[in-house]
Design an enzyme around this catalytic site. Structure first.
Site, PDB file in Angstrom:
ATOM      1  N   SER A  47       3.155  -1.993  10.522  1.00 12.95           N
ATOM      2  CA  SER A  47       4.422  -1.935  10.741  1.00 12.95           C
ATOM      3  C   SER A  47       5.327  -3.330  10.521  1.00 12.95           C
ATOM      4  O   SER A  47       5.997  -3.880  11.173  1.00 12.95           O
ATOM      5  CB  SER A  47       4.932  -1.371  12.137  1.00 12.95           C
ATOM      6  OG  SER A  47       4.360  -0.448  12.399  1.00 12.95           O
TER       7      SER A  47
ATOM      8  N   GLU B 120      -5.676  -4.676  10.595  1.00 11.39           N
ATOM      9  CA  GLU B 120      -4.767  -3.585  10.875  1.00 11.39           C
ATOM     10  C   GLU B 120      -4.821  -2.752  12.029  1.00 11.39           C
ATOM     11  O   GLU B 120      -5.659  -1.643  11.897  1.00 11.39           O
ATOM     12  CB  GLU B 120      -4.409  -2.566   9.474  1.00 11.39           C
ATOM     13  CG  GLU B 120      -4.240  -3.310   8.460  1.00 11.39           C
ATOM     14  CD  GLU B 120      -3.449  -2.164   7.277  1.00 11.39           C
ATOM     15  OE1 GLU B 120      -2.559  -2.804   6.777  1.00 11.39           O
ATOM     16  OE2 GLU B 120      -3.993  -1.184   7.026  1.00 11.39           O
TER      17      GLU B 120
ATOM     18  N   GLY C 155       2.508  -1.277   4.333  1.00 11.94           N
ATOM     19  CA  GLY C 155       2.683   0.214   3.787  1.00 11.94           C
ATOM     20  C   GLY C 155       4.145   0.758   3.601  1.00 11.94           C
ATOM     21  O   GLY C 155       4.627   0.419   2.535  1.00 11.94           O
ATOM     22  N   GLY C 156       4.945   1.611   4.673  1.00 10.30           N
ATOM     23  CA  GLY C 156       6.116   1.903   4.444  1.00 10.30           C
ATOM     24  C   GLY C 156       7.049   0.969   3.952  1.00 10.30           C
ATOM     25  O   GLY C 156       7.928   1.307   2.957  1.00 10.30           O
TER      26      GLY C 156
ATOM     27  N   GLU D  91      -7.020   4.955   7.580  1.00  8.73           N
ATOM     28  CA  GLU D  91      -6.935   6.408   7.137  1.00  8.73           C
ATOM     29  C   GLU D  91      -8.102   7.215   6.501  1.00  8.73           C
ATOM     30  O   GLU D  91      -8.332   8.316   6.820  1.00  8.73           O
ATOM     31  CB  GLU D  91      -5.452   6.613   6.430  1.00  8.73           C
ATOM     32  CG  GLU D  91      -4.484   6.443   7.331  1.00  8.73           C
ATOM     33  CD  GLU D  91      -2.788   5.777   6.501  1.00  8.73           C
ATOM     34  OE1 GLU D  91      -3.158   5.889   5.383  1.00  8.73           O
ATOM     35  OE2 GLU D  91      -2.183   5.416   7.334  1.00  8.73           O
TER      36      GLU D  91
ATOM     37  N   GLY E  10       2.499   2.460  10.631  1.00 11.79           N
ATOM     38  CA  GLY E  10       3.222   3.506  10.620  1.00 11.79           C
ATOM     39  C   GLY E  10       3.874   3.977  11.891  1.00 11.79           C
ATOM     40  O   GLY E  10       4.628   4.737  12.013  1.00 11.79           O
TER      41      GLY E  10
ATOM     42  N   HIS F  80      -9.524   1.475   4.500  1.00 12.11           N
ATOM     43  CA  HIS F  80      -8.315   1.559   5.468  1.00 12.11           C
ATOM     44  C   HIS F  80      -8.625   2.448   6.555  1.00 12.11           C
ATOM     45  O   HIS F  80      -9.228   3.697   6.304  1.00 12.11           O
ATOM     46  CB  HIS F  80      -7.218   2.245   4.437  1.00 12.11           C
ATOM     47  CG  HIS F  80      -5.849   2.304   5.129  1.00 12.11           C
ATOM     48  ND1 HIS F  80      -5.536   3.191   6.044  1.00 12.11           N
ATOM     49  CD2 HIS F  80      -4.923   1.427   4.935  1.00 12.11           C
ATOM     50  CE1 HIS F  80      -4.420   2.896   6.411  1.00 12.11           C
ATOM     51  NE2 HIS F  80      -3.714   1.802   5.664  1.00 12.11           N
TER      52      HIS F  80
ATOM     53  N   ASN G 150       0.876  -1.167   0.009  1.00 12.53           N
ATOM     54  CA  ASN G 150      -0.097  -0.006   0.098  1.00 12.53           C
ATOM     55  C   ASN G 150       0.970   1.186   0.086  1.00 12.53           C
ATOM     56  O   ASN G 150       1.698   1.452   0.939  1.00 12.53           O
ATOM     57  CB  ASN G 150      -0.913  -0.154   1.273  1.00 12.53           C
ATOM     58  CG  ASN G 150      -1.917   1.377   1.621  1.00 12.53           C
ATOM     59  OD1 ASN G 150      -1.771   2.008   0.414  1.00 12.53           O
ATOM     60  ND2 ASN G 150      -2.171   1.284   2.631  1.00 12.53           N
ATOM     61  N   TRP G 151       1.113   1.800  -1.162  1.00 10.18           N
ATOM     62  CA  TRP G 151       1.919   2.953  -1.361  1.00 10.18           C
ATOM     63  C   TRP G 151       1.395   4.183  -0.588  1.00 10.18           C
ATOM     64  O   TRP G 151       2.306   5.237  -0.219  1.00 10.18           O
ATOM     65  CB  TRP G 151       2.248   3.301  -2.791  1.00 10.18           C
ATOM     66  CG  TRP G 151       3.021   2.204  -3.610  1.00 10.18           C
ATOM     67  CD1 TRP G 151       3.493   1.179  -2.988  1.00 10.18           C
ATOM     68  CD2 TRP G 151       3.746   2.255  -4.764  1.00 10.18           C
ATOM     69  NE1 TRP G 151       4.252   0.239  -4.118  1.00 10.18           N
ATOM     70  CE2 TRP G 151       4.069   1.357  -5.239  1.00 10.18           C
ATOM     71  CE3 TRP G 151       3.469   3.561  -5.826  1.00 10.18           C
ATOM     72  CZ2 TRP G 151       4.622   1.152  -6.335  1.00 10.18           C
ATOM     73  CZ3 TRP G 151       4.161   3.213  -6.878  1.00 10.18           C
ATOM     74  CH2 TRP G 151       4.799   2.049  -7.466  1.00 10.18           C
ATOM     75  N   LYS G 152       0.210   4.254  -0.340  1.00 11.58           N
ATOM     76  CA  LYS G 152      -0.380   5.514   0.230  1.00 11.58           C
ATOM     77  C   LYS G 152      -0.174   6.572  -0.625  1.00 11.58           C
ATOM     78  O   LYS G 152      -0.116   6.426  -1.912  1.00 11.58           O
ATOM     79  CB  LYS G 152      -0.007   5.540   1.696  1.00 11.58           C
ATOM     80  CG  LYS G 152      -0.236   4.594   2.509  1.00 11.58           C
ATOM     81  CD  LYS G 152       0.019   4.942   4.012  1.00 11.58           C
ATOM     82  CE  LYS G 152       0.016   3.515   4.948  1.00 11.58           C
ATOM     83  NZ  LYS G 152      -0.275   3.539   6.264  1.00 11.58           N
TER      84      LYS G 152
END
Ligand code: PGA
Length: 244
Positions: free
Chosen positions: A208, A166, A229-230, A97, A172, A95, A9-11
């Site tokens: 994470s 999640e 993610g990251g 966010e 993150g 998600h 998930n590049w966001k």
């Protein structure tokens, strides 16, 4: 047997030049393995780039959201039909966010999942509790409420979704649920999808995930892979997670 799935998930990250390098490295580093799948969910403007870079590889791609509406006066929205035109296999919905910053309710998330399936796109339905909810021991109630809205809306089609657990406090932050904490929630989610006649739905863990903790998480009985993610923005890290 359920296969394994790892999704990046590049966001809201990326740029044409950086994406070209990242997509190229991922494609070059991934060998098609039966029962294992790799995918990246990129920002909308880069879908065409992902399609061009990945269509002759075994890596899939998708979007990070989708409109619940098919077309019309919804400024800024992108429909499932549009995503399908760019070969999307997946669309993330719900998600945390989106829920937190854009007000996506359980009902909206369910409608988005339905819209995606209607165009042959697999929704990756995210659920997860905040730290406050975990401390108040309401984790189960929260994730079952979030998932329940989708199960109710989709009926038999639940078989065609992916669920990602999640925990919001782990996204993150560098804090990861322990494999045992994650497995406990996954077992709850597994029972829930099983009661809806879809025990084989892939259940991903996200929050994470890194190369050095992926193996222990993915070894748990009800964890079928990860939503990353990251760590999905660095090809070596992402590929190492995928190989775990
Ligand atoms: P993270 O994000 O891996 O950077 O914690 C996961 C996600 O939000 O999907």
């Amino acid at each position: 047997m359920r296969g394994k799935l790892v999704v990046g998930n590049w966001k809201m990250n990326g740029g044409l030049a950086a994406n070209a390098a990242l997509l190229g490295e991922i494609a070059a580093g991934w060998t098609n393995t039966p029962g294992r799948e790799l995918a990246v969910c990129v920002p909308y403007p880069y879908l065409m780039q992902a399609q061009a870079a990945l269509s002759s590889t075994s890596v899939s791609w998708g979007a990070q959201d989708v409109s619940e509406h098919p077309s019309g006066a919804f400024t800024g929205e992108v429909s499932a039909g549009m995503l399908a035109e760019f070969g999307c296999r997946y669309a993330i919905v719900g998600h945390s966010e989106r829920r937190q910053y854009f007000g996506d309710s359980d009902g909206v998330v369910a409608a988005k999942a339905k819209a995606a399936l209607g165009k042959g796109i697999i929704p990756i339905v995210c659920v997860g509790e905040t730290l406050g909810e975990r401390d108040a021991e309401t984790t189960e109630t929260v994730v079952l409420r979030q998932l329940g809205a989708v199960l109710e809306r989709l009926g038999e089609d639940v078989r065609r979704i992916v669920v990602a657990y999640e925990p919001v406090w782990a996204i993150g932050t560098g804090l990861t649920a322990t494999p045992e904490q994650a497995q406990a929630v996954h077992a709850t989610l597994r029972s829930s999808v099983a009661r809806s006649g879809a025990p084989e739905v892939p259940l991903l863990y996200g929050g994470s995930v890194k190369a050095d903790n992926a193996q222990a998480l993915f070894a748990m009985a009800d964890i079928d892979g990860g939503l990353i993610g990251g760590a999905s923005l660095k090809s070596t890290e992402f590929l190492a997670i995928a190989r775990a």
